[in-house]
Every structure is written in structure tokens, then in C-alpha cells.
Design a protein around this motif. Structure first.
Motif, PDB file in Angstrom:
ATOM      1  N   HIS A   5      -3.574   7.641 -12.807  1.00  0.00           N
ATOM      2  CA  HIS A   5      -2.523   8.537 -12.321  1.00  0.00           C
ATOM      3  C   HIS A   5      -1.974   9.305 -13.522  1.00  0.00           C
ATOM      4  N   PRO A   6      -2.411  10.543 -13.711  1.00  0.00           N
ATOM      5  CA  PRO A   6      -1.925  11.291 -14.866  1.00  0.00           C
ATOM      6  C   PRO A   6      -0.417  11.494 -14.767  1.00  0.00           C
ATOM      7  N   MET A  85       4.772 -10.803  -2.694  1.00  0.00           N
ATOM      8  CA  MET A  85       5.343 -10.599  -4.032  1.00  0.00           C
ATOM      9  C   MET A  85       5.699 -11.946  -4.662  1.00  0.00           C
ATOM     10  N   ILE A  86       6.251 -12.852  -3.859  1.00  0.00           N
ATOM     11  CA  ILE A  86       6.605 -14.178  -4.370  1.00  0.00           C
ATOM     12  C   ILE A  86       5.363 -14.920  -4.827  1.00  0.00           C
ATOM     13  N   GLU A  87       4.258 -14.697  -4.134  1.00  0.00           N
ATOM     14  CA  GLU A  87       2.994 -15.324  -4.525  1.00  0.00           C
ATOM     15  C   GLU A  87       2.426 -14.709  -5.798  1.00  0.00           C
ATOM     16  N   GLY A  88       3.080 -13.659  -6.291  1.00  0.00           N
ATOM     17  CA  GLY A  88       2.640 -13.040  -7.529  1.00  0.00           C
ATOM     18  C   GLY A  88       1.531 -12.031  -7.355  1.00  0.00           C
ATOM     19  N   LYS A  89       1.338 -11.559  -6.137  1.00  0.00           N
ATOM     20  CA  LYS A  89       0.273 -10.592  -5.874  1.00  0.00           C
ATOM     21  C   LYS A  89       0.645  -9.222  -6.450  1.00  0.00           C
ATOM     22  N   ALA A  90      -0.354  -8.532  -6.952  1.00  0.00           N
ATOM     23  CA  ALA A  90      -0.165  -7.169  -7.466  1.00  0.00           C
ATOM     24  C   ALA A  90       0.029  -6.216  -6.296  1.00  0.00           C
ATOM     25  N   PHE A  91       0.683  -5.089  -6.556  1.00  0.00           N
ATOM     26  CA  PHE A  91       0.903  -4.099  -5.506  1.00  0.00           C
ATOM     27  C   PHE A  91      -0.416  -3.644  -4.878  1.00  0.00           C
ATOM     28  N   SER A  92      -1.462  -3.541  -5.677  1.00  0.00           N
ATOM     29  CA  SER A  92      -2.752  -3.111  -5.131  1.00  0.00           C
ATOM     30  C   SER A  92      -3.279  -4.139  -4.120  1.00  0.00           C
ATOM     31  N   VAL A  93      -3.083  -5.422  -4.404  1.00  0.00           N
ATOM     32  CA  VAL A  93      -3.524  -6.490  -3.499  1.00  0.00           C
ATOM     33  C   VAL A  93      -2.657  -6.499  -2.242  1.00  0.00           C
ATOM     34  N   ILE A  94      -1.334  -6.318  -2.417  1.00  0.00           N
ATOM     35  CA  ILE A  94      -0.419  -6.292  -1.270  1.00  0.00           C
ATOM     36  C   ILE A  94      -0.774  -5.123  -0.356  1.00  0.00           C
ATOM     37  N   ALA A  95      -0.991  -3.955  -0.951  1.00  0.00           N
ATOM     38  CA  ALA A  95      -1.339  -2.772  -0.146  1.00  0.00           C
ATOM     39  C   ALA A  95      -2.635  -3.019   0.617  1.00  0.00           C
ATOM     40  N   ALA A  96      -3.634  -3.574  -0.040  1.00  0.00           N
ATOM     41  CA  ALA A  96      -4.913  -3.848   0.621  1.00  0.00           C
ATOM     42  C   ALA A  96      -4.724  -4.833   1.772  1.00  0.00           C
ATOM     43  N   LEU A  98      -1.926  -5.388   3.565  1.00  0.00           N
ATOM     44  CA  LEU A  98      -1.215  -4.714   4.656  1.00  0.00           C
ATOM     45  C   LEU A  98      -2.163  -3.788   5.420  1.00  0.00           C
ATOM     46  N   ASN A  99      -2.979  -3.060   4.688  1.00  0.00           N
ATOM     47  CA  ASN A  99      -3.924  -2.137   5.324  1.00  0.00           C
ATOM     48  C   ASN A  99      -4.970  -2.891   6.141  1.00  0.00           C
ATOM     49  N   GLN A 100      -5.405  -4.053   5.633  1.00  0.00           N
ATOM     50  CA  GLN A 100      -6.382  -4.865   6.353  1.00  0.00           C
ATOM     51  C   GLN A 100      -5.791  -5.361   7.677  1.00  0.00           C
ATOM     52  N   GLN A 101      -4.478  -5.603   7.685  1.00  0.00           N
ATOM     53  CA  GLN A 101      -3.788  -6.032   8.906  1.00  0.00           C
ATOM     54  C   GLN A 101      -3.531  -4.860   9.854  1.00  0.00           C
ATOM     55  N   GLY A 102      -3.856  -3.636   9.407  1.00  0.00           N
ATOM     56  CA  GLY A 102      -3.642  -2.460  10.240  1.00  0.00           C
ATOM     57  C   GLY A 102      -2.214  -1.943  10.197  1.00  0.00           C
ATOM     58  N   LEU A 103      -1.421  -2.422   9.243  1.00  0.00           N
ATOM     59  CA  LEU A 103      -0.034  -1.970   9.130  1.00  0.00           C
ATOM     60  C   LEU A 103       0.012  -0.632   8.403  1.00  0.00           C
ATOM     61  N   LYS A 104       0.933   0.220   8.810  1.00  0.00           N
ATOM     62  CA  LYS A 104       1.086   1.551   8.213  1.00  0.00           C
ATOM     63  C   LYS A 104       2.511   1.721   7.698  1.00  0.00           C
ATOM     64  N   THR A 105       2.681   2.681   6.816  1.00  0.00           N
ATOM     65  CA  THR A 105       4.020   3.030   6.366  1.00  0.00           C
ATOM     66  C   THR A 105       4.743   3.717   7.519  1.00  0.00           C
ATOM     67  N   ILE A 114       2.058   3.070  -4.731  1.00  0.00           N
ATOM     68  CA  ILE A 114       3.233   3.939  -4.870  1.00  0.00           C
ATOM     69  C   ILE A 114       4.209   3.708  -3.727  1.00  0.00           C
ATOM     70  N   ALA A 115       3.698   3.596  -2.493  1.00  0.00           N
ATOM     71  CA  ALA A 115       4.574   3.356  -1.345  1.00  0.00           C
ATOM     72  C   ALA A 115       5.315   2.033  -1.508  1.00  0.00           C
ATOM     73  N   LEU A 116       4.633   1.020  -2.009  1.00  0.00           N
ATOM     74  CA  LEU A 116       5.286  -0.273  -2.242  1.00  0.00           C
ATOM     75  C   LEU A 116       6.324  -0.165  -3.351  1.00  0.00           C
ATOM     76  N   PHE A 117       5.982   0.529  -4.437  1.00  0.00           N
ATOM     77  CA  PHE A 117       6.932   0.697  -5.537  1.00  0.00           C
ATOM     78  C   PHE A 117       8.197   1.395  -5.055  1.00  0.00           C
ATOM     79  N   GLN A 118       8.052   2.403  -4.208  1.00  0.00           N
ATOM     80  CA  GLN A 118       9.210   3.124  -3.692  1.00  0.00           C
ATOM     81  C   GLN A 118      10.065   2.247  -2.781  1.00  0.00           C
ATOM     82  N   LEU A 119       9.498   1.183  -2.265  1.00  0.00           N
ATOM     83  CA  LEU A 119      10.204   0.265  -1.383  1.00  0.00           C
ATOM     84  C   LEU A 119      10.960  -0.826  -2.151  1.00  0.00           C
TER      85      LEU A 119
END
Length: 148
Positions: A5-6, A85-96, A98-105, A114-119
Motif C-alpha cells: 500500500h503506497p 483479535m483476542i486470539e491474536g489473529k492478524a487483520f488479514s486472517v480476520i478479514a479472510a 469473515l469473508n469465508q463466512q459470507g459476512l460483508k461490511t 483497512i475496513a477492520l482497522f477503521q473499525l
């Protein structure tokens, strides 16, 4: 190797009159991209303050349009994010996850780092309420206790 991300630069021009097309063309020619327009006006009514804030994630405007109510789907998403987050997962893992569960913003987009960071400010605000609620099921996030 190029960064993922430049860095981005932002400019805010305070204007006293509407800009002409040459203003926009000049900025675009310099590599800038228009991303927002902000409007402000003076209020004729004293004592009236209208704030146009975003509805916090996990809440929605009530049918009477006068207050906010809990959004159960978004609250479950918040709980899932906090648990990961409590499990220590990275945002990239959390996003993946959530997306695998079919959840959307809220905007209907797939979750991203980025969406997670903004949250994060909302998570900081809501986490104590989730952890103190009767419905929160404590989990053994750090594995079984071992004796030394």
C-alpha cells in the motif's frame, strides 16, 4: 519490492468560492484524484445543531428515526472480530475468516484489513460492554492452563 500500500498524500483546500474546471484539471494533471466533497453552511436557527455522524457499527436508526437501536447481525460480526483479535489473529486472517463466512461490511463489500482497522475505535468502545454482557460466552483463547 514495491510496498503493498503506497503512501498516500492528502490535500484540503479551503475555498471561498466555487472552483472552476481549471482547478480540477490542474490537480488531476499533477496526479491527484478527487475522493470527497465537503459542504458547510451557516444555520439561520440559533441553538440548533445538526450533526451528520455515521451510525456506529452494531447499531442502526430506529424505525421512528429518532434514536438508534442494536443491529443483531452487526453485533454478531463485532463479537466475531473481537474474539479473533483476542486470539491474536492478524487483520488479514480476520478479514479472510469473515469473508469465508459470507459476512460483508455495512457497505456490502468484502472485509479487508483497512475496513477492520477503521473499525478499531468502535471495537475499543464496544468491547467492554460485550465482555460484561450475560450473553458473552468466555472462551479459552490461550489453550489449557498448564502447571509448572
Amino acid at each position: 519490492m514495491m510496498p503493498k500500500h503506497p503512501r498516500r498524500q492528502w490535500i484540503r483546500d479551503d475555498l471561498n468560492s466555487p472552483p472552476g474546471s481549471d482547478y480540477f484539471l490542474s490537480r488531476m494533471a499533477s496526479g491527484w484524484r478527487l475522493v470527497a466533497v465537503e459542504w458547510v453552511r451557516e444555520s439561520a436557527e440559533e441553538g440548533t445543531f445538526a450533526s451528520l455522524e455515521d451510525v456506529p457499527f452494531g447499531m442502526r436508526v430506529a424505525p421512528d428515526c429518532h434514536h438508534l437501536v442494536h443491529d443483531p447481525d452487526e453485533e454478531r460480526t463485532l463479537e466475531a472480530i473481537i474474539a479473533l483479535m483476542i486470539e491474536g489473529k492478524a487483520f488479514s486472517v480476520i478479514a479472510a475468516d469473515l469473508n469465508q463466512q459470507g459476512l460483508k461490511t455495512r457497505a456490502g463489500e468484502p472485509w479487508s484489513e483497512i475496513a477492520l482497522f477503521q473499525l478499531v475505535p468502535r471495537i475499543v468502545e464496544i468491547a467492554p460492554h460485550i465482555f460484561s454482557g450475560k450473553e458473552w460466552t468466555p472462551r479459552n483463547f490461550f489453550g489449557p492452563k498448564t502447571s509448572h
